[in-house]
Design a protein around this motif. Structure first.
Motif: not given
Length: 452
Positions: A382-389
């Motif tokens: 949660p909160g990682s760049d890949r998760d945001e994408h």
């Protein structure tokens, strides 16, 4: 008088009157919940892209709880691990009901929605893997293969409520049944593929409160001050074991009895004719659909798209794979498997339906939201760049699927409305619409009225 001639097998046929009433009640609650879910998701997106977006992030990341039991979690984690357990508890009740007393208890009726649900998981996963590799993604990107496999029934029904609520009952029942099987597959995927660092002792200890909970509900001892602490203890121990805590909700739901009994123990707090699962579902479904899932969506949907965030996300192989898998993978999987089953079994569509309806339904299954967002967090953190994408891709893919489904199904809405009005007007003294009795006459079984 000769016996009625059996009709050919029908796909998406109108369910029995009793089953139709059950489906209608469930869909009504999910439709309202879907509307609340949509409002919560939009509110999160607006806040996360406003000048006050740091306040949103601060609220989501606020820690609450105690560390010794791995319970010092952010509010976002509490929504994903805690509140979604209520959603999965209701899903467990639905699963057990469908397999024991619903349409899934009959292999002939269960075959098409079960195969469609399985294909609706396998094909999007394959779309995702192929797309990510073709777009130059790495092996670590493939951890998100399960993100586009889920269908958000509440969101799908909210879309139906907007474009017209006169979808034929057989198609609506199929959509709900497919979603139930989809939930079962999603739960299995989460338990098997997204569990890290399994702690055996807490998991074994969780069997104790789960067993006591099962003992009480099987004997119809429904006392809140007993059942709630047992459920919370089970959830805490499953969470401490490393398995995602929502699995505890499913396990608790699966031990609840779904059939009334001829005799009950003297210590029971409910009479024999009461359906315990229905009682729990009646009380918890509004809480799940109207609060638990929207709160999770609020904390999970707040993705920043201003400042080039959207463009950057949609260039990510993972995001491209999610969008294509939700829109095309679900369509190919559900529609293709249904068509193959129709050819294989020589079944025909019910008289009220056309294959364009099945296309619209298949597109609706591409609305993946709640479970997709959860799997994205489990896959990439949660909160990682890949998760945001991944979150942005889930939103974009779900919106595209919803728009395409609306375009297909709106053309048939006038026909649905006419059929619905005929069913409402053509009632006999027994209170059962004639259309249901006509179906019964063709099959040799007449559904009794409410007083029958």
């Amino acid at each position: 008088m000769s016996a009625p001639t059996p009709s050919k097998d029908r796909l998406f046929r109108r369910p029995s009157w009793t089953e139709n009433q059950t489906v209608t009640r469930a869909l009504r609650t999910e439709t309202v919940g879907g509307a609340i879910l949509l409002v919560a998701a939009v509110a999160a997106l607006v806040w996360a892209n406003s000048p006050w977006r740091e306040a949103y992030a601060g609220l989501r990341d606020t820690s609450v709880g105690y560390e010794p039991w791995h319970l010092e979690l952010t509010l976002g984690h509490w929504a994903a691990d805690g509140l979604l357990a209520i959603f999965f508890f209701v899903a467990g009740l639905e699963l057990k009901r469908e397999f024991l007393v619903g349409d899934l208890r009959t292999p002939a009726k269960a075959a098409v929605p079960v195969i469609a649900a399985i294909a609706g998981v396998v094909v999007p996963a394959a779309f995702f893997v192929v797309t990510v590799l073709a777009a130059g993604g790495s092996s670590s990107d493939l951890r998100g293969w399960a993100i586009p496999t889920a269908t958000d029934i509440a969101f799908a029904l909210a879309v139906l409520a907007v474009i017209g609520s006169h979808l034929p009952s057989g198609l609506r029942a199929f959509l709900l049944t497919l979603a139930v099987v989809d939930d079962l597959i999603a739960i299995t995927i989460i338990a098997l593929f997204y569990t890290e660092g399994l702690e055996v002792v807490p998991l074994l200890l969780a069997l104790l409160p789960l067993g006591v909970f099962a003992f009480l509900v099987q004997r119809r001892i429904v006392v809140v001050w007993l059942l709630v602490p047992l459920a919370l203890t089970t959830w805490t121990l499953v969470h401490a074991s490393g398995i995602h805590a929502t699995v505890a909700g499913v396990l608790l739901g699966l031990v609840v009895p779904v059939k009334p009994r001829a005799k009950v123990p003297r210590i029971s707090t409910l009479p024999a004719e009461v359906d315990v699962a229905h009682r729990f579902e009646h009380r918890l479904r509004p809480l799940s659909a109207g609060f638990a899932v929207p709160v999770f969506a609020f904390f999970a949907s707040g993705v920043t798209v201003i400042g080039g965030g959207l463009g950057e996300a949609l260039r990510d192989p993972v995001a491209i794979g999610i969008v294509l898998a939700l829109v095309l993978g679900k369509l190919v999987g559900v529609l293709g498997s249904t068509f193959v089953m129709a050819k294989f079994t020589r079944a025909e569509l019910d008289d009220d339906l056309a294959w364009s309806d099945v296309v619209g339904l298949s597109l609706l299954t591409g609305i993946g939201f709640t479970v997709s967002l959860l799997v994205g967090e489990l896959a990439f953190g949660p909160g990682s760049d890949r998760d945001e994408h991944a979150k942005l891709a889930i939103i974009v893919g779900s919106v595209v699927a919803a728009v395409l489904a609306s375009a297909v199904l709106r053309r048939r809405n006038a026909v649905y409305r006419r059929i619905h009005l005929e069913d409402q007007v053509d009632h006999d003294a027994d209170g059962v619409p004639d259309a249901f009795e006509e179906r019964g006459a063709r099959t040799g079984h007449i559904e009794p009225g409410p007083t029958g």
